[in-house]
Design a protein around this motif. Sequence first.
Motif, mmCIF file in Angstrom:
data_model
loop_
_atom_site.group_PDB
_atom_site.id
_atom_site.type_symbol
_atom_site.label_atom_id
_atom_site.label_comp_id
_atom_site.label_asym_id
_atom_site.label_seq_id
_atom_site.Cartn_x
_atom_site.Cartn_y
_atom_site.Cartn_z
ATOM 1 N N UNK A 91 -78.518 45.069 22.206
ATOM 2 C CA UNK A 91 -79.472 44.445 21.286
ATOM 3 C C UNK A 91 -79.387 45.071 19.898
ATOM 4 N N UNK A 92 -79.202 46.388 19.841
ATOM 5 C CA UNK A 92 -79.077 47.067 18.544
ATOM 6 C C UNK A 92 -77.815 46.608 17.828
ATOM 7 N N UNK A 93 -76.714 46.499 18.568
ATOM 8 C CA UNK A 93 -75.459 46.054 17.969
ATOM 9 C C UNK A 93 -75.583 44.621 17.467
ATOM 10 N N UNK A 94 -76.205 43.743 18.267
ATOM 11 C CA UNK A 94 -76.393 42.358 17.849
ATOM 12 C C UNK A 94 -77.212 42.287 16.564
ATOM 13 N N UNK A 95 -78.268 43.074 16.502
ATOM 14 C CA UNK A 95 -79.098 43.091 15.301
ATOM 15 C C UNK A 95 -78.306 43.586 14.101
ATOM 16 N N UNK A 96 -77.513 44.610 14.282
ATOM 17 C CA UNK A 96 -76.715 45.146 13.181
ATOM 18 C C UNK A 96 -75.713 44.122 12.666
ATOM 19 N N UNK A 97 -75.107 43.372 13.580
ATOM 20 C CA UNK A 97 -74.121 42.364 13.174
ATOM 21 C C UNK A 97 -74.782 41.264 12.345
ATOM 22 N N UNK A 98 -75.942 40.771 12.787
ATOM 23 C CA UNK A 98 -76.632 39.713 12.049
ATOM 24 C C UNK A 98 -77.060 40.219 10.671
ATOM 25 N N UNK A 99 -77.544 41.455 10.607
ATOM 26 C CA UNK A 99 -77.912 42.043 9.312
ATOM 27 C C UNK A 99 -76.696 42.150 8.397
ATOM 28 N N UNK A 100 -75.538 42.432 8.966
ATOM 29 C CA UNK A 100 -74.316 42.537 8.164
ATOM 30 C C UNK A 100 -73.940 41.188 7.567
ATOM 31 N N UNK A 101 -74.091 40.134 8.346
ATOM 32 C CA UNK A 101 -73.797 38.803 7.817
ATOM 33 C C UNK A 101 -74.715 38.475 6.640
ATOM 34 N N UNK A 102 -75.994 38.829 6.765
ATOM 35 C CA UNK A 102 -76.921 38.613 5.653
ATOM 36 C C UNK A 102 -76.526 39.451 4.447
ATOM 37 N N UNK A 103 -76.078 40.680 4.701
ATOM 38 C CA UNK A 103 -75.657 41.562 3.617
ATOM 39 C C UNK A 103 -74.442 41.009 2.889
ATOM 40 N N UNK A 104 -73.559 40.327 3.625
ATOM 41 C CA UNK A 104 -72.359 39.745 3.023
ATOM 42 C C UNK A 104 -72.667 38.463 2.261
ATOM 43 N N UNK A 128 -76.192 38.112 0.421
ATOM 44 C CA UNK A 128 -77.047 38.503 -0.703
ATOM 45 C C UNK A 128 -77.368 39.987 -0.642
ATOM 46 N N UNK A 129 -77.404 40.614 -1.825
ATOM 47 C CA UNK A 129 -77.621 42.047 -1.901
ATOM 48 C C UNK A 129 -79.032 42.442 -1.488
ATOM 49 N N UNK A 130 -79.992 41.535 -1.572
ATOM 50 C CA UNK A 130 -81.355 41.874 -1.171
ATOM 51 C C UNK A 130 -81.470 42.164 0.325
ATOM 52 N N UNK A 131 -80.415 41.870 1.086
ATOM 53 C CA UNK A 131 -80.423 42.204 2.512
ATOM 54 C C UNK A 131 -80.398 43.707 2.744
ATOM 55 N N UNK A 132 -80.304 44.503 1.682
ATOM 56 C CA UNK A 132 -80.409 45.955 1.811
ATOM 57 C C UNK A 132 -81.784 46.333 2.349
ATOM 58 N N UNK A 157 -86.103 30.477 -5.740
ATOM 59 C CA UNK A 157 -85.108 30.256 -4.694
ATOM 60 C C UNK A 157 -84.464 31.555 -4.215
ATOM 61 N N UNK A 158 -84.408 32.573 -5.064
ATOM 62 C CA UNK A 158 -83.796 33.834 -4.639
ATOM 63 C C UNK A 158 -84.619 34.562 -3.580
ATOM 64 N N UNK A 159 -85.876 34.183 -3.435
ATOM 65 C CA UNK A 159 -86.707 34.807 -2.401
ATOM 66 C C UNK A 159 -87.180 33.765 -1.387
ATOM 67 N N UNK A 160 -86.414 32.694 -1.228
ATOM 68 C CA UNK A 160 -86.721 31.727 -0.168
ATOM 69 C C UNK A 160 -86.777 32.393 1.203
ATOM 70 N N UNK A 161 -86.082 33.515 1.358
ATOM 71 C CA UNK A 161 -86.018 34.144 2.678
ATOM 72 C C UNK A 161 -87.359 34.683 3.145
ATOM 73 N N UNK A 162 -88.363 34.792 2.252
ATOM 74 C CA UNK A 162 -89.686 35.231 2.680
ATOM 75 C C UNK A 162 -90.539 34.055 3.154
ATOM 76 N N UNK A 163 -90.055 32.827 2.953
ATOM 77 C CA UNK A 163 -90.875 31.663 3.296
ATOM 78 C C UNK A 163 -91.177 31.556 4.784
ATOM 79 N N UNK A 164 -90.241 31.866 5.699
ATOM 80 C CA UNK A 164 -90.633 31.861 7.115
ATOM 81 C C UNK A 164 -91.790 32.798 7.420
ATOM 82 N N UNK A 165 -91.823 33.970 6.792
ATOM 83 C CA UNK A 165 -92.955 34.888 6.987
ATOM 84 C C UNK A 165 -94.243 34.268 6.444
ATOM 85 N N UNK A 166 -94.145 33.576 5.307
ATOM 86 C CA UNK A 166 -95.280 32.861 4.729
ATOM 87 C C UNK A 166 -95.842 31.866 5.750
ATOM 88 N N UNK A 167 -94.961 31.089 6.377
ATOM 89 C CA UNK A 167 -95.422 30.089 7.344
ATOM 90 C C UNK A 167 -95.909 30.722 8.636
#
Length: 547
Positions: A176-189, A191-195, A349-359
Motif C-alpha cells: 500500500x505504501x509503494x502504491x501510494x508513492x507511485x501515484x504521488x510520483x505521477x502527480x509530481x511529474x 505539477x510541482x505543487x504535488x510536493x 484552475x491551478x488549484x482545481x485539485x482542492x475542489x474534491x476536498x471542497x465537495x
Amino acid sequence: MLSFLRERFLSWWSLERRVVGVCLGVFFLIGMRVFADYGLPYDAATMDQVGYDAYNYVFLHQPWATNVDHRYHGTFVELPINIIVRTFALTPLAALHVRSIVVFLFFFVGVWIFYILAKRITRDWRLALAGCVFLVLSPRIFAHAFYNSRDIPYLALFAASMLTLMHALDVRTLRAIVLHAVVCSFAMALRMTAILLPALTLLAFVIVCLRAGGFSHGRWKGFLFSCGLYLGVWWVVTIISWPFLWQHPLNHFISAYQFMSTLQADVFYLGRMYHANPWHYVFVSIFVTTPLLYTALFLCGFAVLLLRLVRERWRFVLHSTDELLVLLWFFVPLVSLIAFHAQIYQEWRHVFFVYPAFLLMALIGLQWMLRRLQDVMVFSFISLRATVICIVTICTGMTGLWMIHNHPFENVYFSIPSQVAMRNFPLDYWGLSYRQALAYLLKEHPDDVMLYYSPQNIAYNNGGMFFRDQSKRLIPIKDVSSAHYILDTYRPDDQPDRFAGYPLIHAIAVDGMPVVRIYKGPFDAKVRVKAVSIPGSDKAFSDYGRQ
C-alpha cells in the motif's frame, strides 16, 4: 452449483453497483458525445510543444528544451498524447480530439475515485453518488474536463493520491505504501505543487504512530522504514516519470521548483488588472465560479468539522484522520499560496485539485443537515429533511439545465449576476469560443473563402480545427484592412469593444455576457482558395497539430 453462482452474482451486483454503474455509464456516454464540441484553448500550443520536446528528447535523443515556457512543465500527460499523435500522423483536428478524449478519461476516472472517497467519508453510497453529481455538474470543471490537459489530470491524480494514502493508513502494508508513492510520483511529474503530497504523507504517518502509542517500544524503527520506503519509491518513480530529471535529477528538480514558485501573473480581478494575486483572490474566484448550493453546503461542512476539532482536539486529530486530511487537502495549498505569495493565472484552475476536498466538506455538511432535520416537521406533515432534499435536487437540476442550454460555454459560468461578473472577472480568456465563431461563418457562407483577422493568435489556431474542406476556406491574415471578417473575444481587461467602428454582424453571448463578436471587415472582394496560401512561416498559424 448454478443457484450458488446466481446468489453470489446477485450479492455482488447489488443495488448500489447497479445505480452507480448506470450513472457512470451515462456520464461516459455523454462525454464521448460532447468531447468534440470544445474549441482549442490558448494554452494548447504550449502544451503541444512540451510534449513535442519531450518526445524528441526521449526517442530522438535531442537536447531538452531551453525555452523556460516549456522546459519546466511536467510531461506525464503531454508525452503520451504526442506519442499517439506522431505515431498515427494525426491531423490537427484528430489531435485535438485525442487530447479531449485523454483529458476526459482522466476526469472520468477522477469521478470514480471521488465516489470511493465520498463513500469512505460519509459511509453512505447515496451521498457519495450525490457528490459525484455535484462534481460533474460543476460547469467550470466540466468544461475544463475536455481541454485542460494539466489541471484536470492533476485533480484526478491528487484525489487518487489521497485515496491511496487513506488506504495505506488503514492496512499499513508495504504494498500500500509503494502504491501510494507511485501515484504521488505521477502527480509530481505533472505539477510541482504535488510536493505537498510527501508532506501530508509524512504527517499522516506521524499521526498513525501517535495513535498506536507513540514512538516507544521500537515503533520509531517501523516509522523510519515506512518514511524511507515511501520517499525512496516516490523519488525514483518521479525521475522515471519526468524525463527532465533523467540528467542531474536533484539540480533540475530544484531549478523547476524555483522557477514555478517565482512565476508572475497578471490577472483581471474585481474590475482591474493586478500584477500579483491579492490574498483573497483564490477564495473569491472559487465563490463566483461555483454553484451557490455547493458553497453553502461547504460552509456548513467546514463549520461541522471545525466545531469537532475545537471540541475534540487531539482526539479528532488521532481518530478522525480522514476528515483531518480533507481539511488539510483544501486549506494547506490555499494558505501556502498566500503565505509564500505564489501566483496563479486567470481563474483558479491551478488549484482545481482542492475542489474534491471542497465537495467532500459539502457532503459532510449535507449529511449533518439531513441527520439533524430528520424528525423536524413543517406544518405537521412535511419533513424538513425532505424539503432539504428537494431544494438540493432542484438547485442541482437547474445547474444541469444551465449547462445544457449554454453548452459548450460552461467555462464562463458565474454564480453571481452576469452584469456584475462581466465587469469584474475575465470571461473566455482562453479563446475557446473562436471555434464557434468560425463555425458560424462556415455555416452562413458555405461556398465562400473568407479572410479573417483577430488580435489573438488562438483564433488562427482554431481555424485549423475543422475538416480539411472547411479549414481551407478560412484564411487567417494579419492585416485588418484586408479582412472579410474580424473576430474578437470580449475581454474587459483589454479594450472590451476595440472594433466598435466596424459593423457587428454576430455575437455569441452567455447569460447576456458577450463571449465572442464577429464584425464585418472592410474587404469585400471574393477570393479563390487556390489563389491564397496560408503563411506557414508564421508559427502563430501552425503551432498546434504538428505533421
